[in-house]
Scaffold this motif. Structure first.
Motif: not given
Length: 157
Positions: A18-42
């Motif tokens: 789908p178009e959503t996955f074609k335009n996905m930026n890996p940096k945005n995914v990495e930033d999201y994961i880092q923010s979730v990890m920061g919220n969970v683990f401190g």
């Protein structure tokens, strides 16, 4: 049958994402994961996970592996492979205790590299060999089976 199945990216009959996955930026995914990890683990979570890092090549930094050394362990041994010239290998002094390895005069005279070993090693039986530009150090693991039993004192009595 289930409406959520039609949006699942790997179940697409046409073979196109789908178009959503074609335009996905890996940096945005990495930033999201880092923010979730920061919220969970401190906020200091990155020290707990040594292999996490950025996905972009320009942000990658060499990890704490001195001089491109390769350290790995088997069931019985710990191996360290270090690139070195013949001249360097002739001047090296290698020392270790039960949990650290010290290579003196590497990468240059008067310098020292330290390695924290992944498990305890025996005092005797360490071997070092140099071949084709690689210094290989083999340390024998020490299985520490000494257990201590501690009595609990009840202060309420």
């Amino acid at each position: 049958m289930f409406p959520w199945n039609k949006h699942f990216p790997f179940n697409n009959q046409s073979g196109q994402l789908p178009e959503t996955f074609k335009n996905m930026n890996p940096k945005n995914v990495e930033d999201y994961i880092q923010s979730v990890m920061g919220n969970v683990f401190g906020e200091g979570f990155s020290q707990q996970f040594p292999y996490q890092g950025s996905l972009t090549a320009k942000d990658k930094q060499p990890q704490g592996n001195p001089a491109n050394a390769e350290l790995f362990e088997t069931n019985d041994n710990v191996f360290i492979k270090i690139p070195a010239t013949e001249e360097q290998a002739g001047n090296l002094r290698i020392q270790h205790n039960s949990n650290q390895l010290f290579i003196i005069n590497y990468p240059a005279m008067g310098e020292q590299k330290n390695f924290i070993l992944p498990s305890l090693v025996k005092r005797k039986g360490t071997k070092a060999s140099y071949r084709k530009g690689i210094l290989e150090i083999k340390l024998t693991k020490n299985e520490d089976l000494q257990l201590s039993e501690i009595d609990i004192i009840n202060l309420n009595e």
